[in-house]
Design an enzyme around this catalytic site. Structure first.
Site, PDB file in Angstrom:
ATOM      1  N   CYS A 167      -2.612   7.664   8.046  1.00  0.00           N
ATOM      2  CA  CYS A 167      -3.185   6.319   8.002  1.00  0.00           C
ATOM      3  C   CYS A 167      -2.153   5.308   8.504  1.00  0.00           C
ATOM      4  CB  CYS A 167      -3.572   5.954   6.575  1.00  0.00           C
ATOM      5  SG  CYS A 167      -4.767   7.061   5.828  1.00  0.00           S
ATOM      6  N   HIS A 188      -5.355  -0.799   5.114  1.00  0.00           N
ATOM      7  CA  HIS A 188      -4.927   0.607   5.130  1.00  0.00           C
ATOM      8  C   HIS A 188      -5.982   1.387   5.931  1.00  0.00           C
ATOM      9  CE1 HIS A 188      -3.100   4.059   2.514  1.00  0.00           C
ATOM     10  NE2 HIS A 188      -3.766   4.605   3.499  1.00  0.00           N
ATOM     11  N   THR A 227       0.858  -1.173   0.000  1.00  0.00           N
ATOM     12  CA  THR A 227       0.000   0.000   0.000  1.00  0.00           C
ATOM     13  C   THR A 227       0.892   1.219   0.000  1.00  0.00           C
ATOM     14  OG1 THR A 227      -1.996   0.996   0.946  1.00  0.00           O
ATOM     15  CG2 THR A 227      -0.338   0.253   2.519  1.00  0.00           C
TER      16      THR A 227
END
Lengths: 210, 165
Positions: free
Chosen positions: B32, B49, B26
């Site tokens: 995040c 995520h 990711t």
């Protein structure tokens, strides 16, 4: 408020006009600052998924210079001024009269960072004051923050408020570019205005489309 | 047999599961948090995520579960269980939770990175999944890629280079 279902094309047109007025003033300010002709594209207003948002400036991993500020007052939201590194380099070289300057070469000088932050400040200030004049809403920008990093990491900061109520974001996106440099759309600078969900009702009300 | 390695990409507020020799990745993690939960022996890994710490922050029902630490980690465990892994064998590695911009604003959403990290750790604790290593906090964006064959998490940043945990 579930704004996904309530937004019509008329609403999107109103938001487009906001982007138009704001970015036109900002582009003028940038042009004055650099003594250089700056063009802008007709703003795009889109309702997109977070994932799609990442593609609006070349992908979440693309390294960009990002100036971010929060909007407070009658409406709230996030505003970003995003420049591809190459474009930011050209602007800062011109501003600080240093042709060797490069954001890729760490450590970036305090002077350049300060110039970049001030540029962001001036441009977002002119964008938002034009918006405020047009809507008669009180809009106060916070002091802008600056980051040179991956676009995804930067833009997700502005999605936090929105993500609490929606899986989509309404983004008012205006690209700016230098007239004398032919580049593809992927390397344009962008203004992104992301109003918080609760603020849409206020914007539509003052502009008579509620 | 021809083995082609593919990289499974996970977008923001999404999750997926991968088996060796494939890897999972990711990109552009800011505040995040990327959470990898893996089974070393079966060489299976799930990646999520996470954007927000707690689904009670969600003001609308029926949102994407992968957005939140609490509902997301639960859903990821369900995905892994469907692949036949046993929860007690699972381990975790996490990265992200940066603060990309320094603000004096007291608005809690500006401190979302540290809150995400804390929420993820609470959830892992709840399911008794040991956290093997982490690269969290700071003010750099991260792109992460996990290889289930080696159980290594590769972390790339713009300002601090590449590391492996």
């Amino acid at each position: 408020m579930n704004f996904n279902q309530k937004i019509t094309s008329l609403h999107l047109d109103v938001l487009k006009e906001i982007g138009n007025i704001g970015a036109a003033h900002a582009a003028t300010a940038l042009s004055d600052l650099l003594s250089k002709k700056i063009d802008m594209q007709v703003p795009k207003v889109e309702m997109v998924t977070f994932d799609h948002m990442m593609e609006l400036a070349g992908g979440s991993e693309t390294v960009v210079v990002g100036v971010f500020l929060r909007i407070e007052g009658d409406i709230e939201g996030s505003m970003f001024f995003i420049l591809p590194i190459e474009q930011a380099n050209r602007f800062i070289r011109r501003l600080i009269h240093d042709d060797a300057f490069d954001f890729y070469k760490a450590p970036v000088s305090e002077l350049a960072l300060s110039a970049m932050q001030e540029m962001g400040n001036i441009l977002s200030g002119s964008y938002l004051s034009a918006l405020s004049d047009f809507t008669k809403l009180k809009i106060y920008p916070t002091v802008p923050g600056l980051s040179v990093d991956m676009f995804g990491a930067i833009i997700s900061t502005g999605l936090i408020e929105l993500s609490q109520v929606s899986d989509h974001v309404i983004v008012i996106n205006t690209s700016i570019f230098e007239e004398d440099i032919a580049v593809s759309e992927a390397v344009h600078g962008h203004f992104f205005l992301l109003p918080d969900p609760d603020s849409f009702a206020t914007i539509f009300k003052v502009l008579g489309v509620s | 047999m021809i083995v082609s390695n593919t990289i499974v990409k996970v977008g923001i507020a999404q999750m997926d599961v991968v088996k060796a020799p494939n890897t999972i990745r990711t990109s552009g993690l800011g505040s995040c948090v990327g959470v990898v939960i893996y089974d070393e022996t079966k060489q299976i890994a799930g990646l999520i995520h996470v954007m927000l710490p707690d689904s009670s922050l969600g003001k609308v029902d029926a949102t994407n579960v992968a957005k939140f630490a609490d509902t997301g980690i639960k859903a990821l465990l369900d995905l892994l269980k469907a692949e036949g892994v046993q929860t007690f064998k699972l381990k975790a590695k996490i990265a992200g939770g940066a603060q990309m911009f320094q603000f004096t604003s007291d608005k809690s959403s500006m401190r979302i990175g540290p809150r995400n990290v804390e929420a993820v750790k609470n959830e892992l604790n709840k399911y008794k999944i040991p956290l093997i290593s982490e690269d969290t906090g700071g003010n750099s964006g991260r792109t992460i890629e996990f290889n289930p064959a080696t159980s290594k998490l590769n972390i790339r940043t713009v300002n601090r280079g590449v590391s492996e945990i």
